[in-house]
Design a protein around this motif. Structure first.
Motif, short mmCIF file in Angstrom:
data_model
loop_
_atom_site.label_atom_id
_atom_site.label_comp_id
_atom_site.label_asym_id
_atom_site.label_seq_id
_atom_site.Cartn_x
_atom_site.Cartn_y
_atom_site.Cartn_z
N HIS A 147 0.81 -1.23 0.00
CA HIS A 147 0.00 0.00 0.00
C HIS A 147 0.84 1.28 0.00
CE1 HIS A 147 0.88 0.25 4.28
NE2 HIS A 147 0.30 1.44 4.31
N ASP A 148 2.13 1.18 0.35
CA ASP A 148 3.02 2.34 0.33
C ASP A 148 3.67 2.56 -1.04
OD1 ASP A 148 2.58 3.10 2.96
OD2 ASP A 148 4.11 1.72 3.70
N ASN A 149 3.31 1.75 -2.00
CA ASN A 149 3.85 1.86 -3.34
C ASN A 149 3.56 3.25 -3.91
OD1 ASN A 149 4.68 1.35 -5.98
ND2 ASN A 149 3.69 -0.65 -6.06
N ASN A 150 4.49 3.82 -4.66
CA ASN A 150 4.30 5.12 -5.29
C ASN A 150 3.10 5.06 -6.25
OD1 ASN A 150 4.84 7.79 -6.01
ND2 ASN A 150 6.18 7.15 -7.68
N TYR A 151 3.08 4.08 -7.13
CA TYR A 151 1.91 3.82 -7.98
C TYR A 151 2.08 2.46 -8.62
CZ TYR A 151 4.14 4.23 -12.57
OH TYR A 151 4.91 4.01 -13.67
N SER A 152 1.00 1.91 -9.11
CA SER A 152 1.01 0.72 -9.94
C SER A 152 0.01 0.93 -11.05
CB SER A 152 0.63 -0.53 -9.13
OG SER A 152 1.65 -0.87 -8.23
N ALA A 153 0.18 0.24 -12.14
CA ALA A 153 -0.71 0.43 -13.27
C ALA A 153 -0.86 -0.87 -14.05
CB ALA A 153 -0.18 1.53 -14.18
N GLY A 154 -2.00 -1.02 -14.70
CA GLY A 154 -2.25 -2.13 -15.60
C GLY A 154 -2.72 -1.57 -16.92
N TYR B 200 -3.56 1.26 -23.85
CA TYR B 200 -4.89 1.43 -23.27
C TYR B 200 -4.78 1.16 -21.78
CZ TYR B 200 -6.47 1.52 -28.06
OH TYR B 200 -6.64 1.86 -29.38
N GLN B 201 -4.67 2.25 -21.01
CA GLN B 201 -4.51 2.14 -19.57
C GLN B 201 -5.83 1.72 -18.94
OE1 GLN B 201 -1.51 3.88 -18.05
NE2 GLN B 201 -2.05 3.75 -15.91
N MET B 202 -5.83 0.63 -18.21
CA MET B 202 -7.03 0.13 -17.57
C MET B 202 -7.23 0.77 -16.20
SD MET B 202 -8.39 -1.98 -19.68
CE MET B 202 -7.73 -1.24 -21.14
N TRP B 203 -6.13 0.95 -15.46
CA TRP B 203 -6.24 1.51 -14.11
C TRP B 203 -4.87 1.92 -13.63
CZ3 TRP B 203 -3.29 -1.34 -10.76
CH2 TRP B 203 -3.02 -2.65 -11.13
N GLN B 204 -4.89 2.77 -12.62
CA GLN B 204 -3.66 3.15 -11.94
C GLN B 204 -4.00 3.39 -10.48
OE1 GLN B 204 -1.17 6.07 -13.78
NE2 GLN B 204 -0.33 6.75 -11.84
N ILE B 205 -3.21 2.78 -9.60
CA ILE B 205 -3.38 2.98 -8.17
C ILE B 205 -2.38 4.05 -7.75
CG2 ILE B 205 -3.26 1.93 -5.89
CD1 ILE B 205 -3.82 -0.77 -7.28
N PRO B 206 -2.83 5.21 -7.28
CA PRO B 206 -1.90 6.26 -6.88
C PRO B 206 -1.16 5.89 -5.60
CG PRO B 206 -4.14 6.89 -6.33
CD PRO B 206 -4.23 5.58 -7.07
N GLY B 207 -0.08 6.59 -5.37
CA GLY B 207 0.68 6.38 -4.15
C GLY B 207 -0.20 6.52 -2.91
N ASN B 208 0.00 5.62 -1.97
CA ASN B 208 -0.78 5.60 -0.73
C ASN B 208 -2.28 5.53 -1.00
OD1 ASN B 208 1.57 5.76 0.85
ND2 ASN B 208 1.64 7.97 0.51
N GLY B 209 -2.65 4.85 -2.09
CA GLY B 209 -4.05 4.74 -2.46
C GLY B 209 -4.81 3.72 -1.63
N LEU B 210 -4.10 2.88 -0.88
CA LEU B 210 -4.73 1.87 -0.02
C LEU B 210 -4.28 2.08 1.42
CD1 LEU B 210 -4.17 -1.24 -2.30
CD2 LEU B 210 -6.23 0.13 -2.12
N SER B 211 -5.09 1.65 2.35
CA SER B 211 -4.75 1.84 3.76
C SER B 211 -3.91 0.70 4.34
CB SER B 211 -6.03 2.02 4.58
OG SER B 211 -6.84 0.86 4.45
N ALA B 212 -3.85 -0.44 3.64
CA ALA B 212 -3.08 -1.57 4.14
C ALA B 212 -2.61 -2.44 2.98
CB ALA B 212 -3.93 -2.41 5.10
N ASP B 213 -1.57 -3.24 3.24
CA ASP B 213 -1.11 -4.19 2.23
C ASP B 213 -2.18 -5.25 2.02
OD1 ASP B 213 1.20 -2.75 2.35
OD2 ASP B 213 2.38 -4.29 3.36
N GLY B 214 -2.17 -5.87 0.84
CA GLY B 214 -3.12 -6.95 0.59
C GLY B 214 -3.32 -7.20 -0.89
#
Length: 188
Positions: A112-119, A128-142
């Motif tokens: 969850h501390d990742n700067n960003y991830s994308a698919g 064709y970008q499907m999604w991107q999780i911004p940095g600190n976009g989640l409250s916990a790992d999982g």
């Protein structure tokens, strides 16, 4: 039935009494190589319409930080491949047209501390970008389940591959093969 007698190839249109359907197809004999079928209820079937659904056959190895991972690069399995347009991890458009490309992806061990991830789905023409999780976009790992789709303009012999980018983080995520399904279908 009606037969169109071509120089090099014949085509037919006719009523198939065994299935109560109107069939258009290749060849002079009704019931062989159906290209389009209309049933008694008005359903239109195109059994040779290009389309593939596939999945990785095993979980990916841990995806290191600052890397792009091609999904199914060494281990993929076709669920459906109507026209034989999928090989390895790559879909190749057999004809020029509009294609629907989809990605349903489960990422395990996501930091969850990742700067960003994308698919995304990378084609010969564009990404064709499907999604991107911004940095600190989640409250916990999982685990993160992401679904997306896009209509892509592809020319004959253009290719598409499905990719995931892990930018940073202490944990190394894994693409879960059990819950990952990817696809490509010719719309027209």
């Amino acid at each position: 039935k009606i037969v169109f007698d071509g120089n090099a190839q014949d085509f037919h249109i006719g009523l198939d009494d065994s299935t109560d359907s109107l069939t258009m197809g290749l060849g002079s004999t009704l019931g062989t190589t159906a290209h389009m079928t209309f049933d008694a209820n008005g359903h239109i079937l195109k059994p040779l319409q290009p389309g593939v659904v596939w999945k990785p056959t095993s979980n990916s190895s841990a995806i290191a930080a600052d890397t792009t991972h091609t999904i199914g690069a060494s281990n993929s399995s076709e669920i459906i491949d109507r026209n034989g347009d999928f090989s390895g991890n790559t879909f190749t458009a057999p004809v020029t047209g509009l294609y629907f490309l989809s990605m349903n992806l489960l990422v395990n061990s996501y930091d969850h501390d990742n700067n960003y991830s994308a698919g995304w789905i990378e084609t010969s023409n564009r990404r064709y970008q499907m999604w991107q999780i911004p940095g600190n976009g989640l409250s916990a790992d999982g685990s993160v389940m992401i679904s997306g789709g896009s209509v892509a303009d592809m020319d004959a012999n253009d290719t598409a591959v499905w990719q995931f980018r892990n930018d940073q983080g202490a944990q190394q995520p894994v693409i879960n093969q059990e819950r990952t399904i990817l696809g490509a279908f010719l719309l027209g």
